[in-house]
Design an enzyme around this catalytic site. Structure first.
Site, PDB file in Angstrom:
ATOM      1  N   SER A  89       0.812  -1.199   0.000  1.00  0.00           N
ATOM      2  CA  SER A  89       0.000   0.000   0.000  1.00  0.00           C
ATOM      3  C   SER A  89       0.856   1.265   0.000  1.00  0.00           C
ATOM      4  O   SER A  89       1.618   1.497  -0.938  1.00  0.00           O
ATOM      5  CB  SER A  89      -0.969  -0.042   1.181  1.00  0.00           C
ATOM      6  OG  SER A  89      -2.002   0.877   1.021  1.00  0.00           O
TER       7      SER A  89
ATOM      8  N   ASP B 194     -10.171  -3.886  -4.722  1.00  0.00           N
ATOM      9  CA  ASP B 194      -9.589  -3.020  -3.698  1.00  0.00           C
ATOM     10  C   ASP B 194     -10.437  -1.750  -3.532  1.00  0.00           C
ATOM     11  O   ASP B 194     -10.582  -0.976  -4.478  1.00  0.00           O
ATOM     12  CB  ASP B 194      -8.161  -2.639  -4.110  1.00  0.00           C
ATOM     13  CG  ASP B 194      -7.371  -1.995  -2.988  1.00  0.00           C
ATOM     14  OD1 ASP B 194      -7.967  -1.308  -2.152  1.00  0.00           O
ATOM     15  OD2 ASP B 194      -6.139  -2.172  -2.969  1.00  0.00           O
TER      16      ASP B 194
ATOM     17  N   HIS C 169      -8.239  -5.033  -0.431  1.00  0.00           N
ATOM     18  CA  HIS C 169      -6.978  -4.389  -0.046  1.00  0.00           C
ATOM     19  C   HIS C 169      -6.288  -5.297   0.955  1.00  0.00           C
ATOM     20  O   HIS C 169      -6.361  -5.089   2.167  1.00  0.00           O
ATOM     21  CB  HIS C 169      -7.258  -3.012   0.559  1.00  0.00           C
ATOM     22  CG  HIS C 169      -6.041  -2.146   0.628  1.00  0.00           C
ATOM     23  ND1 HIS C 169      -5.428  -1.610  -0.479  1.00  0.00           N
ATOM     24  CD2 HIS C 169      -5.301  -1.737   1.683  1.00  0.00           C
ATOM     25  CE1 HIS C 169      -4.390  -0.903  -0.124  1.00  0.00           C
ATOM     26  NE2 HIS C 169      -4.282  -0.969   1.194  1.00  0.00           N
TER      27      HIS C 169
END
Length: 268
Positions: free
Chosen positions: A161, A215, A249
């Site tokens: 991320s 995501d 995610h």
């Protein structure tokens, strides 16, 4: 990068979960680390260092996402990703106010202004100073490992991320030598409008990109659009392998095993 936009997004983080609650784009583990680590200060960052079990031949420098810490990935490396000759360095981001979280202070490599499914690239929202300062610190750690090993192609940089975005920026803005690999999980290209900075060093480090199709934090289209722009801006010499997963995610075991295999090939 972050890990709980709001409670309703908790389902997005069902595999590797981050510790923090609120916007933490970090998806971390169902691997619980068996032991706490004594941290080392490396270039102003508190880092967990997992020593190699045998002779030190390779190093991975892996950066967590927003709101997380080294604990989010320590167990994953100890139980799955770390090979016997590999040192793993897991830096911890400093705490800072995060705008998208209403100014709440949490671990972050740089400030984040917006997130979510309607996210569009806006250069005015980027924390340029924060990004570059963090990139310089990660680069200093990488350069120390290059000096110790005597070969830049024995070092891998990567992250999840916000940590993936930082690793991408660090690799091609701060490092003039080709590394063994760059791994970006659920990340994106930041400073894409400042290519004289973000692509200062076209060092031909091979890239592995993993992103979840569903995501909700770093949307798939937002991330892929950035990577396509990156490839066009980079031009010849770039090797980028992209994998798309049926997850949100987060990371899953299939992804972890593929990353392990890919690292082994690059370090052979």
């Amino acid at each position: 990068m972050l890990s709980h936009l709001k409670p309703s997004l908790n389902s997005a983080f069902s595999q590797f979960k981050p510790t923090s609650y609120y916007i933490s784009i970090s998806k971390r583990h169902y691997f619980q680390s068996p032991a706490s680590m004594k941290l080392q200060n490396l270039h102003g960052l508190n880092c967990a260092v997992l020593p190699p079990k045998q002779e030190h031949k390779h190093t991975v420098v892996w950066s967590h996402g927003l709101g997380d810490s080294h604990e989010g990935f320590q167990g994953l490396f100890e139980m799955v990703l770390q090979s016997p000759h590999m040192k793993v360095i897991l830096p911890n981001a400093p705490k800072r106010p995060i705008t998208v979280n209403g100014g709440m202070t949490m671990p972050g490599w740089y400030d984040i202004v917006s997130l979510g499914m309607d996210r569009k690239y806006n250069p005015e929202e980027e924390d340029v100073d924060g990004i570059l300062k963090s990139a310089q610190k990660i680069a200093a750690i990488v350069n120390d490992e290059i000096a110790e090993l005597g070969d830049s192609q024995k070092v891998i940089i990567g992250g999840f991320s916000q940590g993936a975005a930082l690793s991408l920026l660090t690799c091609f803005s701060q490092l003039d030598q080709k590394l063994a690999a760059l791994i970006c999980c659920s990340g994106y290209w930041c400073l894409r409008d400042k290519q004289q900075v973000s692509l200062k060093h076209k060092n031909d480090t091979p890239m592995l990109v993993w992103h979840g199709k569903y995501d909700p934090v770093v949307p798939f289209d937002f991330a892929m659009d950035g990577y396509e722009q990156f490839k066009k801006a980079y031009g010849d010499g770039l090797s980028m392998e992209t994998h798309v997963g049926n997850f949100e995610h987060s990371m899953d075991m299939e992804q972890a095993q593929q990353i392990k295999k890919w690292m082994k090939e690059r370090l052979a």
